[in-house]
Every structure is written in structure tokens, then in C-alpha cells.
Scaffold this active site. Sequence first.
Site, PDB file in Angstrom:
ATOM      1  N   ASP A  86       0.805  -1.222   0.000  1.00 35.58           N
ATOM      2  CA  ASP A  86       0.000   0.000   0.000  1.00 35.58           C
ATOM      3  C   ASP A  86       0.838   1.272   0.000  1.00 35.58           C
ATOM      4  O   ASP A  86       0.443   2.302   0.566  1.00 35.58           O
ATOM      5  CB  ASP A  86      -0.971   0.018   1.206  1.00 35.58           C
ATOM      6  N   GLU A  87       1.978   1.221  -0.641  1.00 34.36           N
ATOM      7  CA  GLU A  87       2.859   2.389  -0.685  1.00 34.36           C
ATOM      8  C   GLU A  87       2.386   3.414  -1.707  1.00 34.36           C
ATOM      9  O   GLU A  87       2.898   4.538  -1.754  1.00 34.36           O
ATOM     10  CB  GLU A  87       4.294   1.949  -1.049  1.00 34.36           C
ATOM     11  N   LYS A  90       1.717   2.092  -5.107  1.00 32.99           N
ATOM     12  CA  LYS A  90       2.246   1.519  -6.355  1.00 32.99           C
ATOM     13  C   LYS A  90       1.329   1.829  -7.535  1.00 32.99           C
ATOM     14  O   LYS A  90       1.790   2.195  -8.614  1.00 32.99           O
ATOM     15  CB  LYS A  90       2.391  -0.017  -6.206  1.00 32.99           C
ATOM     16  N   GLY A  91       0.006   1.664  -7.301  1.00 31.16           N
ATOM     17  CA  GLY A  91      -0.956   1.891  -8.382  1.00 31.16           C
ATOM     18  C   GLY A  91      -0.798   3.278  -8.970  1.00 31.16           C
ATOM     19  O   GLY A  91      -0.715   3.450 -10.193  1.00 31.16           O
ATOM     20  N   GLY A 146      -4.585  -4.313  -3.822  1.00 35.72           N
ATOM     21  CA  GLY A 146      -5.558  -3.266  -4.120  1.00 35.72           C
ATOM     22  C   GLY A 146      -4.768  -2.042  -4.527  1.00 35.72           C
ATOM     23  O   GLY A 146      -4.133  -1.407  -3.684  1.00 35.72           O
ATOM     24  N   HIS A 147      -4.722  -1.772  -5.824  1.00 40.79           N
ATOM     25  CA  HIS A 147      -3.901  -0.662  -6.332  1.00 40.79           C
ATOM     26  C   HIS A 147      -4.826   0.464  -6.802  1.00 40.79           C
ATOM     27  O   HIS A 147      -5.603   0.290  -7.745  1.00 40.79           O
ATOM     28  CB  HIS A 147      -3.006  -1.149  -7.479  1.00 40.79           C
ATOM     29  N   THR A 148      -4.710   1.602  -6.140  1.00 36.48           N
ATOM     30  CA  THR A 148      -5.633   2.703  -6.407  1.00 36.48           C
ATOM     31  C   THR A 148      -5.039   3.695  -7.396  1.00 36.48           C
ATOM     32  O   THR A 148      -3.884   4.109  -7.257  1.00 36.48           O
ATOM     33  CB  THR A 148      -5.950   3.447  -5.090  1.00 36.48           C
ATOM     34  N   GLN A 169       1.939  -6.070  -3.174  1.00 36.41           N
ATOM     35  CA  GLN A 169       2.403  -6.187  -1.779  1.00 36.41           C
ATOM     36  C   GLN A 169       3.698  -5.388  -1.579  1.00 36.41           C
ATOM     37  O   GLN A 169       3.886  -4.385  -2.246  1.00 36.41           O
ATOM     38  CB  GLN A 169       2.580  -7.663  -1.371  1.00 36.41           C
ATOM     39  N   ARG A 190      -5.617   0.454   8.441  1.00 37.94           N
ATOM     40  CA  ARG A 190      -4.194   0.084   8.392  1.00 37.94           C
ATOM     41  C   ARG A 190      -3.504   0.575   9.662  1.00 37.94           C
ATOM     42  O   ARG A 190      -3.825   1.647  10.161  1.00 37.94           O
ATOM     43  CB  ARG A 190      -3.531   0.727   7.170  1.00 37.94           C
ATOM     44  N   SER A 206       5.429  12.334  -4.505  1.00 33.80           N
ATOM     45  CA  SER A 206       3.980  12.380  -4.678  1.00 33.80           C
ATOM     46  C   SER A 206       3.370  13.106  -3.480  1.00 33.80           C
ATOM     47  O   SER A 206       3.654  12.775  -2.332  1.00 33.80           O
ATOM     48  CB  SER A 206       3.452  10.947  -4.787  1.00 33.80           C
TER      49      SER A 206
END
Length: 424
Positions: free
Chosen positions: A13-14, A16-17, A40-42, A222, A303, A411
Site C-alpha cells: 500500500d505504498e 504503487k498503483g 488493491g492498487h488505487t 504487496q 491500516r 507524490s
Amino acid sequence: MSVTVLVGSQWGDEGKGKIVDILSENFEIVTRYQGGANAGHTVEIGEKQYILHLIPSGILRENVICVIGNGVVIDPTALLEEIDLLEKNDIKVNGRLFISHNAHLIMPYHKLLDSINEKGENKIGTTGRGIGPCYIDKFARKGIRIVDLLNKKVLEEKIRTNLKEKNNILEKVYDSKGLDVEEIIEQYLAFDKAIDKYIKDVPAYLNEAIDNGKSVLLEGAQGALLDVDHGTYPYVTSSSPTSGGACTGTGIPPTKINNVIGIVKAYTTRVGNGPFPTELLDADGEKLRKVGAEYGATTGRPRRCGWFDAFLVRYSAMVNGINSVAITKLDVLSDFDEIKVCTGYKINSKHIKSFPTDTDRLSVVEPIYETMPGWKSDISKCLSYNELPKRTKDYLSFIAKKAGIKINIVSVGPKRKQTFFVHN
Ligand code: GDP
Ligand code: IMO
Ligand code: MG
């Protein structure tokens, strides 16, 4: 020509998406190499938010071809739902998505066994997507693969053999009801109609593309600390998110990889169980969760949040061979008076030299913190590195130095325009 691996450098959840979406503007092919619908890539584009679980985030760029490698475990139901959702949003998938014939299929018993395991003593806090049990069958050489969808007779036989064993286990070991074999056969035999057109000999396709000068971005899922070998075992996933997994999970050899980009969140989060040395169980932790909207993109679970851990990222940079880093969610730190950074660990008052992945030691480490002054101003509208306040730049320089990383991308919000490149 560029073959670049993009890896999550912490516990997932860094962001990546979002970064795959930014970078894929300049790539021809984006490939997932491990994991499954646990990811889950947002990606936020304008007012729309997309959460991708199985399909590479590059699908949102119309000129990009997307590939799912053999290292990924595929839940056909989740896959078809995702394709459907994308097509409803006018994103063309047919002709732009290829799936490796060697990727393994997640079966209903994998999901059931995942949920049964989670009720037992060795609870990991999984996403419940059947990931662990599917990889178990892969390595036990019992798995059912995408290629099996092409041969109905073989598929039916494999399902029958597997179900016989799995129902035995379910009934005799777990005292649970077995699954209906005919129902599963009917369901899986029907998948070939919808999925056949995506099946490809992916190693041949990717290697030929690379040899012809095409650029490939390998999208990790991941994070390194969830890697089954290099992560905080047993509180890990069952695949290889680290950069090495990009080779085994696609058939692209190490000699063809040119670059590894690490995605690093400006603080730390983790979902599920396991040690987390810099976790904040106080108001600061809640503030990170609230401001950073830190709730799972797959399960919705809150989280766990904590300060940036430079010692952990230094380890991650080592096992991934990270060349440069994208720092994400820097804006989330904007309202803190002081920001702490963990620069190392002590055990029994003694500094330790290397990052301990064994949970016994990692659970008892004492993080060593250095405190930085906060910048207390909104940076989410900054359009370049130069526009950042001095204290923000100092924070970036400090974490880069302590973690031994080179920051190339920053970002400051979930949207495309809230991203800029740092020219060192
Ligand atoms: P992934 O699994 O690594 O792709 O990350 P997730 O999508 O699970 O979680 C990252 C979350 O942070 C998503 O909701 C993104 O929209 C959001 N996000 C990404 N980059 C930034 C950023 O720089 N700032 C903020 N505030 N949110 C971000
Ligand atoms: P992305 O790609 C964060 C965690 C689960 C659990 C452990 C094992 O969005 O970064 P699994 O279902 O894989 O057997 O669960 O791994 N986990 C993730 N945490 N982001 C993810 O993916 C994750 N995928 C799995 O919470 O602790
Ligand atoms: Mg995620």
C-alpha cells in the site's frame, strides 16, 4: 529500451498503483508478476477512482498492453468482475490484456481453507482471497492452471482429484462441510469461454517484445517486507514481491532487467498481524490513518500506522537492488509539529547491525528515533521539488541519507498532477 521493476518497499500500500499509472505513460507493456486479488492498487484520474486487484494498473492508459505473469494466482471470478467493471467505464480490455498460460487458478477450496486457517492459532490476518492455499498447491504440484481451461477433460479430472483430497481434509481435519464437486466443475468449465482469448505464452511474448526494443514495466504487488523469503515471516504473503520475483513470475531473465524503482511511503503502514517497530498506537497514529485515509483498498480494514523506518527501507533497498525511489504521501505529514524518523534498532540497549526479519527479534527491538521539525503547511498543490518548503526538503534529504536511497519522484496527493520528478 527499458525493463523496469517497480516494487513496494515496505508492507504494501505504498502507492504503487498511482506511480505505475504515472510511469506507464512512457511504457508499452505493464506486467504483474506475483500475488493476486489480495492487492488493491488505487489510481485516481480526474474525479474517478479505480481500484485494481489483478489487472495491471497500466490498463488505464489506452496505448499500454497489460500482461499477467505466471507468478500471479488468478481468481477467475475476481478477474471477470474486474474486466466487467473496467469495460463499464469505457476502458477496453479485450486485445490489451494477456494472461500467462502457466498462472495458477484460485479455486473455491483455496478461499475456504484461507478462512479456516484464519480461525486457527496461526492467524496471519490475510485478505481471505485464497492466496496462501493456492500457492501451497502450486508448490505441492497439485495446482490447476490457466492452461487447463483449454482442455475440458483435463480440467474436470484435475478438479475431481483435488476436490477428493480437499473434501477429505475439510471434513476429517477441519470438521467442515465438503464442497460440491459437480458445481465447481460446471463453474470452472464455463470460464474458458470468457478467459481463453486472453491466454498467451507470456515468456515468449515478453522476451520477443523486449528483444524488439519494447519497454516493459513490471508492477509488483504487496511489499518487500511481505515477501515469503525476505519479509517478516510468518506474517507475510505467500509469494515473492521483491524484485527477484519479477523474473520468476514472468519468464524475463535477470540479464534483461535494467532498473528497479522502489515505492516508499513517507511514513509506514501495515495491514494484518506481525511486528511493526515504529507503529504508533496514540493520537499521532490515528492522525496518520485519518489524514492518509489508511484503510485497506481490498478489505477496508484500518491500516496500522507509524513513523518512517529508515532501517527497514535500507534493508528493502538492499534485497530489491533499488536504483531510485518514488516517495509517496508526503502531504500526509504536513500538519505535524514534529516528525520522527527511525534510524536504527537496539536490542537489550545494543545497536544491531542488520534488519532482523525473524519475528521474535523484530518484536523486541527498540527503535532509535531522530526528530525533525514539521513544515506545517499544505504541500499538496506544489508542482515541483523547488516549491516544497525547506523543512520538507530537509525531511526528504534526511530519510534518503538514512535509508541509503535516491529519491527521483515525489507524490503529494492521489492525483496524477500531484507528482513531480526530482532532478538530482
Ligand atoms: P498500492 O497498493 O501500493 O497501490 O497502494 P493503495 O492504493 O492500496 O494505497 C495508497 C492510497 O494512497 C490510495 O488511496 C491512493 O489513492 C493514495 N495515494 C497515493 N499517493 C498519494 C499521495 O501522494 N498522497 C495522498 N494523500 N494519497 C496518495
Ligand atoms: P498491495 O498490492 C497490504 C497482507 C495481508 C496479510 C498478509 C497475508 O495493495 O500493496 P494474504 O491474503 O496475501 O495471504 O495476506 O499480507 N497483504 C497486504 N497488505 N497491501 C497488500 O497488497 C497486501 N496483500 C496482502 O494483510 O497481513
Ligand atoms: Mg494496496
